[in-house]
Design an enzyme around this catalytic site. Structure first.
Site, PDB file in Angstrom:
ATOM      1  N   CYS A 196      80.490  -2.813  22.882  1.00  0.00           N
ATOM      2  CA  CYS A 196      79.792  -1.707  23.547  1.00  0.00           C
ATOM      3  C   CYS A 196      79.428  -0.610  22.546  1.00  0.00           C
ATOM      4  O   CYS A 196      78.450   0.100  22.733  1.00  0.00           O
ATOM      5  CB  CYS A 196      80.650  -1.143  24.669  1.00  0.00           C
ATOM      6  SG  CYS A 196      80.795  -2.234  26.105  1.00  0.00           S
ATOM      7  N   CYS A 349      73.569  -0.093   9.011  1.00  0.00           N
ATOM      8  CA  CYS A 349      73.462  -0.014  10.475  1.00  0.00           C
ATOM      9  C   CYS A 349      74.421   1.076  10.920  1.00  0.00           C
ATOM     10  O   CYS A 349      74.572   2.092  10.230  1.00  0.00           O
ATOM     11  CB  CYS A 349      73.755  -1.367  11.123  1.00  0.00           C
ATOM     12  SG  CYS A 349      75.418  -2.003  10.807  1.00  0.00           S
TER      13      CYS A 349
END
Length: 390
Positions: A196, A349
């Site tokens: 998540c 990222c």
């Protein structure tokens, strides 16, 4: 034993007033409420699923709740982990959860386990409880909870969430019931299912799935209704649709006779998110990246492979956004090739996992580069605190 033995269980005048809406339900009544008071439920995790689970089990009158978690409350939790509040940021989740539970139901006994569930402690922790509710977010712990419940003969109320979709069921209700290994005989490859933290989750979704888990636990304890045993309930929040799949025990399911090394079984080796993929490519730290960017940048290309909404939150100056899915699909390969012609490629990222995947995909097309370990999260922590963390 379920239903719990209610001999000797009495409800005080305060409890009768508190649970009066249960008591007037013919399906629950005084006996059902006594069963709830006599019952014990262990919740593994106090995150998105554990929060509504614990709130509603406490409110329903479950007499003993155990909580397993070793994390602390973070600002990013508050969007969905509704048992915690701002004043608890930086403090143990289990302490925050206990304080809120006792506000809701001071008659509840709350047991705290400030530890990670492991093969060494799972049987000891789970054994005293009637039911286990799985509020975890990773495959090793789900397999561990499942196998421990099978060995101890405990029902396992399962839920999981991702982005806008969730699922719930009841495993191991009895000896003939399916368990988690009937749904997932083998774990997916490491990194195949984003967390998540990387993929996101709409805040209300764990509330819906967690309350479904709490409902199943209440039904099991009181002996009313039809449980989800043998049925996997799937929920799509965007379409506001429920559907279900039949689950049956597999004749090829392995016999569970002991607990194993679940990190090894799931191929993650106990590494943190992103580390497994990051270990497969050359990496530099964010401090080293800063030194490179402060020098002659003309020979460098810094690629950001996060999704566009993430880049709107925070970005490293000068980074070029090329989302990972465009690299893995092949759509952006030629664009990247042109960007890095004659230059050194650096890729980042959020945490370092997706950038490592991007480099692995690019290498298949003859494009080499270096991963930025820890991603923009580490950049915010170690280089520029002005860059927002999310």
């Amino acid at each position: 034993m379920l239903p719990p033995d209610t001999s000797g269980i009495q409800l005080s005048p305060d409890e009768i007033a508190r649970f009066s809406r249960h008591l007037i339900l013919p399906e629950v009544g005084m006996e059902g409420q006594k069963r709830l008071k006599a019952a014990s439920v262990l919740c593994v995790g106090t995150g998105g699923l554990g929060s509504p689970l614990l709130l509603y089990l406490a409110a329903a009158g479950v007499g003993r709740l155990g909580i397993v978690d070793f994390d602390v409350v973070d600002h990013s939790n508050l969007q969905r982990q509704v048992i915690h509040g701002t004043s608890w940021v930086g403090k143990p989740k289990i302490e925050s959860a206990r304080a809120r539970i006792l506000e809701i139901n001071p008659h509840c006994q709350v047991d705290l386990y400030d530890t990670a569930l492991s093969s060494e402690n799972a049987l000891e922790i789970i054994r005293p409880y009637d039911i286990v509710c799985d509020g975890t977010d990773n495959f090793p712990t789900r397999y561990l909870v499942n196998d421990a419940c099978v060995l101890l003969g405990k029902p396992n109320v399962y839920g999981s969430i991702f982005r806008f979709e969730g699922q719930a069921t009841v495993f191991n209700l009895d000896a003939a019931s399916p368990n988690y290994r009937d749904l997932f005989p083998e774990p997916p490859p490491p990194g195949m299912v984003p967390s998540c933290a990387e993929g996101g989750v709409v805040g209300v979704l764990p509330g819906i799935i967690g309350v479904i888990q709490a409902t199943e636990a209440v039904k099991i304890i009181t002996g009313i209704g039809t449980t989800l045993s043998g049925r996997l309930l799937l929920f799509d929040a965007l379409g506001m649709k429920f559907r279900e799949l039949k689950l049956r025990p597999s004749p090829e399911r392995p016999v569970i006779d002991r607990l194993i090394d679940y990190q090894q079984f799931c191929g993650v080796g106990g590494t943190a998110p992103g580390q497994e993929e990051a270990g497969a490519v050359e990496s530099i730290s964010v401090v080293e990246l800063k030194a490179l960017l402060d020098g002659d940048r003309s020979g460098l290309v810094l690629l950001d492979v996060r999704n566009p909404p993430e880049a709107e939150i925070a970005a490293i100056p000068g980074a070029v956004l090329v989302p990972l899915d465009q690299i893995e699909s092949g759509e952006a390969i030629e664009r990247v090739r042109q960007l890095v012609a004659g230059k050194r490629l650096l890729v980042h990222c959020k945490l370092g996992g997706r950038s490592a995947k991007a480099l692995i995909a690019l290498k298949r097309h003859g494009i080499d580069g270096t991963n930025v370990a820890g991603g923009i999260n580490a950049w915010s922590e170690e280089v520029d605190p002005g860059v927002a963390r999310y």
